[in-house]
Scaffold this active site. Sequence first.
Site, PDB file in Angstrom:
ATOM      1  N   SER A 254      16.279 -28.361 -41.017  1.00 43.87           N
ATOM      2  CA  SER A 254      16.534 -27.039 -40.208  1.00 43.87           C
ATOM      3  C   SER A 254      15.164 -26.417 -40.643  1.00 43.87           C
ATOM      4  O   SER A 254      13.981 -26.566 -40.396  1.00 43.87           O
ATOM      5  CB  SER A 254      17.854 -26.420 -40.529  1.00 43.87           C
ATOM      6  OG  SER A 254      17.749 -25.102 -39.755  1.00 43.87           O
ATOM      7  N   ASP A 583      20.593 -29.400 -29.795  1.00 51.38           N
ATOM      8  CA  ASP A 583      21.617 -30.056 -30.777  1.00 51.38           C
ATOM      9  C   ASP A 583      22.522 -28.500 -31.273  1.00 51.38           C
ATOM     10  O   ASP A 583      22.904 -28.609 -32.302  1.00 51.38           O
ATOM     11  CB  ASP A 583      21.029 -30.327 -32.161  1.00 51.38           C
ATOM     12  CG  ASP A 583      20.285 -29.341 -32.785  1.00 51.38           C
ATOM     13  OD1 ASP A 583      20.148 -28.084 -32.399  1.00 51.38           O
ATOM     14  OD2 ASP A 583      19.866 -29.630 -33.975  1.00 51.38           O
ATOM     15  N   HIS A 636      23.748 -29.397 -34.944  1.00 47.32           N
ATOM     16  CA  HIS A 636      22.771 -29.074 -36.003  1.00 47.32           C
ATOM     17  C   HIS A 636      22.901 -29.312 -37.197  1.00 47.32           C
ATOM     18  O   HIS A 636      22.341 -30.125 -38.050  1.00 47.32           O
ATOM     19  CB  HIS A 636      22.413 -27.628 -35.685  1.00 47.32           C
ATOM     20  CG  HIS A 636      21.166 -27.357 -36.443  1.00 47.32           C
ATOM     21  ND1 HIS A 636      19.932 -27.782 -36.188  1.00 47.32           N
ATOM     22  CD2 HIS A 636      20.970 -26.336 -37.489  1.00 47.32           C
ATOM     23  CE1 HIS A 636      18.885 -27.039 -36.898  1.00 47.32           C
ATOM     24  NE2 HIS A 636      19.452 -26.316 -37.616  1.00 47.32           N
TER      25      HIS A 636
END
Lengths: 681, 642
Positions: A254, A583, A636
């Site tokens: 991320s 995602d 995610h």
Amino acid sequence: MASILRFRKLCYVEPVKFQFFQPQKFGKKEETVATEAKTALENCEKRNKRQPKERSCVNSCCCVIGYMCTTWWLLLVLFECLPAAFPGFQVPESPGTRLKREGLIALHPVVLVPGIVTGGLELWEGKPCAEGLFRKRLWGGSFTEVLKRPLCLLEHLALHNETGLDPPGIRLRAVPGLVAADYFAPGYFVWAVLIENLAKIGYEGKNMHMAAYDWRLSFQNTEIRDQTLSRLKSQIELMYVTNGYKKVVVVPHSMGVIYFLHFLKWVETPPPMGGGGGPGWCSKHIKSIMNIGPVFLGVPKAVSNLFSAEAKDMASIRAMDPGVLDSEILRLQALEHVMRVTRTWDSIASLLPKGGETVWGNLDWSPEEGYACDLSKKRYLQASAGDKDTNGSDVKMDFHVKESNKYGRIISFGKETLQLPSSQLPTIDTKEFLGTRTNRNTNSSCGGEVWTEYDEMCRETIRKIAENKPYTARTALDLLRFVAPKMMQRVDSHLSYGIADNLDDPKYTRYKHWSNPLETKLPDAPDIEIYCSYGVGIPTERSYVYKLSPNDRCRSIPFRIDSSVDGDEDSCLSGGVHLTDGDETVPVISAGFMCAKGWRGRTRFNPSGIATFIREYRHKPPASLLEGRGLESGAHVDIMGNFALIEDVLRVAAGATGAEIGGDRVHSDIFRMSDRIDLRL
Amino acid sequence: MASIRRRKPVEPSNTSVQKEEEEDEEEEDHSKNEHRRKSDKKSKPKWSCVDNCCWMVITGPLPDSPGVKLRKEGLKAKHPVVFVPGIVTAGLELWEGHQCADGLFRKRLWGGTFGEVYKRPLCWVEHMSLDNETGLDPPGIRVRPVCGLVAADYFAPGYFVWAVLIANLARIGYEEKTMYMASYDWRLSFQNTEVRDQTLSRIKSNIELMVEANGGNKAVIIPHSMGVLYFLHFMKWVEAPAPMGAGGGPDWCAKHIKAVVNIGGPFLGVPKAVAGLFSAEARDIAVARAIAPGVLNNGFQTLQHMMRMSRTWDSTMSMIPKGGDTIWGDLDWSPEEGYSPMKRKQRNTDTQKASQDDPETEISQTKRANYGRIISFGRDVAEALSSDIERIDFRDAVKGQSVANTSCRDVWTEYHDMGYGGIKAVAEYKVYTAESMIDLLRFVAPKMMERGSAHFSYGIADYLDDPKYQHYKYWSNPLETKLPNAPEMEIFSLYGVGVPTERAYVYKLSPSAECTIPFQIDTSADEHDEDSCLKGGVYSVDGDETVPVLSSGFMCAKGWRGKTRFNPSGSRTYIREYAHSPPANFLEGRGTQSGAHVDIMGNFALIEDVMRVAAGATGEELGGDQVYSDIFKWSEKINLQL
């Protein structure tokens, strides 16, 4: 411990007196008590009754303790009674065990770089309201302390509004070590599964490092305040040496992806701005970078988040502890409170979409146009059988049938705005806002507690913003600059969102450009491999339909996502949000573009020709409740438990190259979308 | 820890009281009850009261701490601080294990709640043991130290080790980036921590990083207990050339270290370690027994299990008394002779200055305890004159055929190889001093000592420039190494005094010969006279309950004082003693003026000293030496060439 005992003693010393008063009564009834719980309960009532005033405090405390003990005991019994494994459900063998049997062993040291929100923060110095929380986690962990004092939590989480550093008297620091982000909350894993699998093939503390950092700060500030970047550099150098001069494999997730991008530039830049590692540092120490769910080009969600505190990412606070936001004190102003806090975090701004209209599309055009949401599922099913050509024709057909989604308009006010062609839209000059801004006196009835910069704006300006105007990735930034000037002023000195025309321009040596892949060159290290690993197949927020919030109450956020706007079944519009492939947090275009086109081959962003690989993992929801968050998830955060991804990471860590694990692995339209983006390379 | 145990007896009385309460009020009507409860809920003050109670229970009242005081004085964080934890107190976690340890991945096996110890004791022992030959991991098991400050802030919930010091340092501005816990696997020999985990490299790199990141302010090192020896080893290692050392160059310590603040340092070892290795009976090892009585009371082989486990730990051998008879005394003489616990108490109360003249007269009155005889078989032997003792040398004794029958096989201690003849020979030598005791250990546990002698040495160097002293086995023995060339570095020795500390033991043969450890402390040996130091078979002397004053103070009082051959650059040394005073009442927990080995970490005076040093003060500014015990007098008696 000692204090509990002491307290118990206190509680139980006093009742002993009663023995003297009524000794004869004991003999009468000798009924045994059924459970401890009952005892505690009744005992409690009795005592309350007898001496309502003086004893009630001590008694009720005893009761509470009694209850707690009993409940705990009951839970323990239940836990022990549970069968060790449910029949009929077998956990598939974990990749670590399998690969160990294949003979893989730990080779390259591994560095994990956590993303935003998932890392824990602990208190080192606080206001009186946080007494007793020293070195306890305020963020991450069980959040139990926090539920009790929500306002206190928000006060401590906020940073200083001007500097973006600690407010005076408060020191909140990142938790170091693997515990920083293995579990976000009890039972909610982030890195734990990956760590466990790595350990199976021989990894341990000495060759695995969690590069925890304070994710609220801007990247350069983590170095200024905590020397986090220096620390990371020294750790990588140490692991490189102590593991027999094996280069490290970096696994950022991320926001960690752009943090590490920043690090790559920082480490080779001479001091005082950089780490002074010299131009060969990266190629000497890094084998490959396995980006998981990368946010290279930002996420549209960050815009809505800063604009009206409504996106899902921030809503994780809400999801994690609804208590905070629903509690009485905050009932009215929860969102405003959250907004005030998040706007002090520079890091959120690092997630704003980068590359402007070239990447994210303008009023009429967007790289994703033609993407059909409901068809996506079917296409994915075919994708395994068919090849790319059939895919392409498929999409062309859709093109004619369906009206295209105007993804480029990241924020539009009202549904009509969305459908108008650009020629009919009122053209706006965002610059003019900045001129018209007036500093109106705030309504004194609102009290000074919740301060968002919206308070300083007058209603007319707000209306003007909203007058049927769509905003693209570029103008959305101007919009933010207008509604939150102080925040953006702070942020603009740390971050940049453009595309560089000439990368050799000396201005790009400034650190504000380092985390933007479109304004930096990758280091000169041809042996590094860069992977973009991300999930696909989940509708992901891409653009928003807004409305003015009807409520004219003072100090509320004047804009709301218009959740009544819904498209027809085919369209990707639902609840005021346009969705696209991704995602759940990062759209494919942001995650994949750099690896698919921006850095592919020898480009001006990648002068040394670092090899890039795209590894997509198609989302498959967990088959049953027992599977937890799924072994094939593409979401995610849940992707960190995806077995296919874990296997890839393990293989690379054990020495495999990108070609050996199968090169590109693509399910989405990323290559076609990238082709449409007209970026000079 | 103690508090956990104390909790149990309280509970039964609770329930009985509750019962009485319930019974005598049963007739009362329920409606009234309910009514009252409702009103309880509504009224606000009650809730806040409950709240208060909850907070009290959860956090406990915080006493005024030195951190707050010094912050008001204006002290600020200056030098980065490195903690080096001691033996036993730091946590260990599982990274790879056998089937029986499923689900314990990255859970603490040592430290924390010890919950697993209760559930699967044998599994636990198996995982905590090291390989008997190499002293490293057994195959298929990886137990590793916990990283970061959490490694040793609390040993068990509520039982602090470093937590108080950390909290106080945080008050004047310390945080993660300026504090570093150099946790290491305390079961391994010091050099093996580098071989297996590269722990020493890690510490070196972290110190370098912290010094650089804090604007060149040198680090203040705070080792505790065995960490003192570990850091001694580190200082030699870091300057020694590669491959045995780190190749940091001869001025690494001078460049990076401001002060070494040793807390409760067993520089010259502790007699307790002998008893621990000999019969698994000393208190240090018995920590495990205190924590997990369940483990040790289920079945009759618990001690043997403990012994088997602890004998695989090389680190326990680092604490065997060093310096032999010169330091610890021979059959007739010991530096502490004349010490009497009563006298100490008086002197502590009326004057703080150690009077140098009066003991001469008192020696004749009190019965002399022969501290030099670290192990004696039978009390009469312990008190007899040396000329009266008949000793038969055990070293050449033939070890008899193993008496171990098959039932003992799973518990392996080397005693089974000794046979009856060997055991008898040991007992007939009767008295062991610090020097002969090492031979004794070599005799009863040859494999362990063979492993140990590759890593540790217990002698005194005659000639320190002899090239053999470059080997790492000498690095943790202060009598066989020179301090680094760092004239500006200060060495502090901080320790508690005023607690009786084990110094010598009276042993007997244990009555049941089979499957047990053949020797045990003769707890019946007791002096009824209050003046005596003999209690339960143990002669005690002044110290901090674990380390005798002699061991923790001698190097700073004499061995390193001024320019000596052990301290060629003349680094300054300071002794800071803290007189033990037990907690005034139960509310004080483990006391803020304690002098006990671990509890001293919560001693406010000590914390204040440490913080002042960390904030930049020198030893002179602290007030130089602070002495309550007879350490200078005793050091004087030791005849060591300097």
